[in-house]
Scaffold this active site. Structure first.
Site, PDB file in Angstrom:
ATOM      1  N   THR A 210       6.471  29.792 -12.405  1.00 10.32           N
ATOM      2  CA  THR A 210       7.866  29.604 -12.783  1.00 10.32           C
ATOM      3  C   THR A 210       8.531  29.090 -11.529  1.00 10.32           C
ATOM      4  O   THR A 210       7.892  28.979 -10.492  1.00 10.32           O
ATOM      5  CB  THR A 210       8.468  30.973 -13.217  1.00 10.32           C
TER       6      THR A 210
ATOM      7  N   SER B 147      11.079  38.297 -17.984  1.00  7.22           N
ATOM      8  CA  SER B 147      11.461  39.127 -16.839  1.00  7.22           C
ATOM      9  C   SER B 147      12.350  38.354 -15.861  1.00  7.22           C
ATOM     10  O   SER B 147      12.694  38.859 -14.795  1.00  7.22           O
ATOM     11  CB  SER B 147      10.218  39.569 -16.074  1.00  7.22           C
TER      12      SER B 147
ATOM     13  N   GLY C  53       7.349  35.062 -10.882  1.00  2.00           N
ATOM     14  CA  GLY C  53       6.443  36.183 -10.648  1.00  2.00           C
ATOM     15  C   GLY C  53       6.168  36.998 -11.891  1.00  2.00           C
ATOM     16  O   GLY C  53       5.720  38.140 -11.799  1.00  2.00           O
ATOM     17  N   GLY C  54       6.468  36.444 -13.074  1.00  4.18           N
ATOM     18  CA  GLY C  54       6.186  37.166 -14.311  1.00  4.18           C
ATOM     19  C   GLY C  54       6.860  38.529 -14.291  1.00  4.18           C
ATOM     20  O   GLY C  54       8.009  38.679 -13.863  1.00  4.18           O
TER      21      GLY C  54
HETATM   22  N1  GLU Z   1       7.195  33.775 -18.650  1.00 10.91           N
HETATM   23  C1  GLU Z   1       7.667  34.654 -17.650  1.00 10.91           C
HETATM   24  C2  GLU Z   1       8.985  35.267 -18.012  1.00 10.91           C
HETATM   25  O1  GLU Z   1       9.713  34.709 -18.746  1.00 10.91           O
HETATM   26  C3  GLU Z   1       7.850  33.958 -16.350  1.00 10.91           C
HETATM   27  C4  GLU Z   1       6.578  33.652 -15.726  1.00 10.91           C
HETATM   28  C5  GLU Z   1       6.675  33.626 -14.217  1.00 10.91           C
HETATM   29  O2  GLU Z   1       7.592  34.016 -13.608  1.00 10.91           O
HETATM   30  O3  GLU Z   1       5.751  33.150 -13.619  1.00 10.91           O
HETATM   31  O4  GLU Z   1       9.313  36.300 -17.546  1.00 10.91           O
END
Ligand code: GLU
Length: 580
Positions: free
Chosen positions: A401, A463, A483-484
């Site tokens: 991201t 997140s 960072g998911g």
């Molecule tokens: N898909 C994740 C989210 O929306 C973000 C992924 C990431 O930060 O690498 O929280």
């Protein structure tokens, strides 16, 4: 060498393609530029330099995860644009030069403060599940697990993208410049190309096995479509330049209707997707009230659902506020222990309650209440690690991201976190248009009955935590990170280092970080003092090293007491703050 020939040769040699990839990539040859104008990102051997990421400015700062994008944003401000114009130009530029992280085929969130009125706004341009999506859309094995990679690769991984709608909404509502002006730099970047950084080269290597399944993407990101580009190479994307020009001319309709929309539907559905033209034509941005909390007198303004980020950031800060963090040595065992316990408490709630509030009820008031935090801290033992209530296993998002922060002297503040989820999203690339489709559907849980189960038109739980901080109503800080699921825990650590320890924003970003969740194992960066890690183990923590420079890519800005602005960018990746 052409792909088919390459496959034939490696197969004949009895190697698999990834081992071929790794063997041939060991001697990185840096053939071209190592210096991007005045900013040197890596050395002659192709090693990432982790210095010179910060900046000080009088007029404003643009801090993005790519120097090229920060420069484009800063130039827009120099030309008289405001922070919003710069944000839109920076975002489109990132969609070109950081293609593995975010782009037109993805979505995101922005938290925005308009200086003139003091208004704070949250713009949600997250992807939504197609109308034909159901909790049973993926084929499961007898244990209820998704078979293969349907949730992350191919058409069923993609949600309806929101990035173009979000950025153009922002421009039309709060910008001062034309689409022509803010899109042209990204079009030029896609046409003339950008240099492959060690970070991108590494990602291209890591995604080899996925990419090889999708010739439309390797056509662009592999040399002659047959082998990944390496550090120092130049990547051009004329197809994406064409798409950006269509958007420049026709606005959001140029993307959500007509030839681009048709190409998106065809490409996604070619790989088993469920997209329809109506899904695209009906995509709408949601303007929401940001979630607001308070930490030691600072006002924290961040992301509401469908992100879990803002609520849990505030929950963690509410927990930490009960302790005198400022009196503890940064990253000492006692300090890390408290963060770890706070994270575990927050993640336990996240796994149970969080989902898209347009579809499910979430106890947001409770999660963010100081009384609730006071109540649950009795579960924290200052001398030993606790595991908190195990919850349903939550599959954690990928870790790619991008986040950028922009702030100007007037007090306009923009925090944008945007994504295509995993590296290079679903791997599906819209043929002839250079758009990489997201794999955001992977952020839904598999199967029905959960707050975060798939429903048509629903947004998967995120997140992402683009955050603004005010002090006595005045601008203080802008920050966020990829960072998911680690995102809000990362934001909490950087924010606390600045507020509780008065650290410079760059030092706070560069300092080693940890992460912990319901699985109760501290993931730590190995630059931390090994004796302190040992002490944590003695307190009962399980630990796991993430390497010297773990994950995350925080870009942050602080308003200094002398009226200047300080920007910091994360040396874990390619970030660079530029001051004006
Ligand atoms: N898909 C994740 C989210 O929306 C973000 C992924 C990431 O930060 O690498 O929280």
């Amino acid at each position: 060498m052409k792909r088919k020939l390459l496959i034939a040769i490696v197969t004949a040699l009895g190697m698999n393609l990834s081992s071929y990839a790794l063997q041939t990539q060991t001697n990185v040859q840096v053939k071209k530029e190592t210096v991007l104008d005045e900013f040197k990102l890596y050395d002659e051997e192709g090693k990432l330099l982790r210095t010179n990421r910060d900046s000080t400015g009088k007029e404003g700062i643009v801090a993005a995860s790519k120097y090229e994008a920060s420069k484009i944003g800063a130039d827009i401000i120099k030309k008289g644009g405001n922070a919003v114009d710069a944000a839109v130009a920076t975002a489109f530029a990132l969609s070109v030069c950081e293609p593995h992280s975010s782009g037109l085929g993805g979505g995101g969130f922005m938290t925005l403060r308009i200086a003139e009125t003091g208004e704070v706004i949250f713009i949600d341009f997250r992807e939504i599940a197609p109308k034909n999506a159901t909790p049973k859309m993926w084929v499961l094995d007898d244990k209820g697990k998704v078979i293969g990679k349907q949730k992350t690769d191919g058409g069923k991984a993609s949600g309806i993208p929101g990035e173009v709608a979000g950025l153009l909404y922002l421009l039309e509502k709060y910008g001062t410049m034309s689409r022509n002006e803010v899109l042209q730099p990204a079009i030029d970047l896609a046409t003339n190309g950008y240099t492959v950084s060690p970070t991108l080269a590494e990602v291209l290597k890591e995604t080899y096995d996925t990419m090889i399944e999708f010739p439309e993407i390797t056509k662009i990101y592999w040399k002659d479509g047959s082998f990944p580009y390496e550090t120092g190479d130049i990547i051009k994307n004329p197809d994406l330049a064409k798409t950006l020009s269509i958007i420049q001319e026709k606005g959001a309709d140029g993307f959500y209707k007509g030839e681009v929309a048709e190409a998106i539907v065809n490409s996604v559905n070619k790989y088993d997707g469920l997209f329809t033209l109506e899904d695209l034509a009906e995509y709408k941005v949601s303007v929401r009230k940001p979630i607001v909390g308070n930490y030691r007198g600072y006002e924290i303004i961040s992301s509401p659902p469908p992100s879990s980020g803002g609520a849990h950031l505030i929950q963690i800060l509410n927990i930490l506020e009960n302790y005198d963090i400022g009196s503890l040595e940064v990253n000492s065992p006692e300090y890390l222990h408290l963060f770890s316990e706070a994270f575990k408490l927050a993640y336990a709630d996240r796994s149970k309650y969080m989902g898209d509030t347009d579809f499910v009820k979430v106890p947001l008031g409770g999660i963010t209440s100081k009384a609730y935090a006071k109540n649950i801290i009795n579960k924290i033992d200052l001398t030993k690690a606790n595991t908190h209530e195990p919850h349903n296993p939550w599959q954690y998002e990928h870790e790619d991201t991008t986040h950028f922060s922009i702030a100007d002297k007037a007090g306009n503040m923009v925090a944008v976190t945007k994504t295509i989820n995993g590296y290079f999203g679903s791997g599906v690339c819209v043929d002839g248009y250079g758009i990489i489709m997201n794999d955001e559907m992977d952020d839904f849980v598999t199967g029905p009955g959960h707050a975060n189960s798939v429903e048509p038109g629903k947004k998967p739980l995120s997140s992402m935590t683009p955050t603004l901080i005010l002090k006595n109503g005045n601008p203080f800080m802008v920050l966020g990170t990829p960072g998911g699921a680690k995102i809000f825990a990362t934001v909490a650590q950087v924010l606390s280092k600045v507020i509780d320890h008065n650290m410079d924003i760059q030092d706070a970003i560069s300092a080693p970080r940890i992460w912990d969740n319901t699985s109760a194992e501290i993931n730590y960066e190995s630059r931390l003092n090994p004796e302190y890690i040992y002490k944590l183990q003695e307190m009962g923590h399980k630990v796991n090293s993430n390497g010297e420079w773990g994950s995350g890519s925080v870009q942050g800005i602080v308003y200094m007491p002398d009226g200047t602005l300080r920007g910091g960018a994360d040396p874990r990746r390619d970030g660079k703050a530029l001051g004006l």
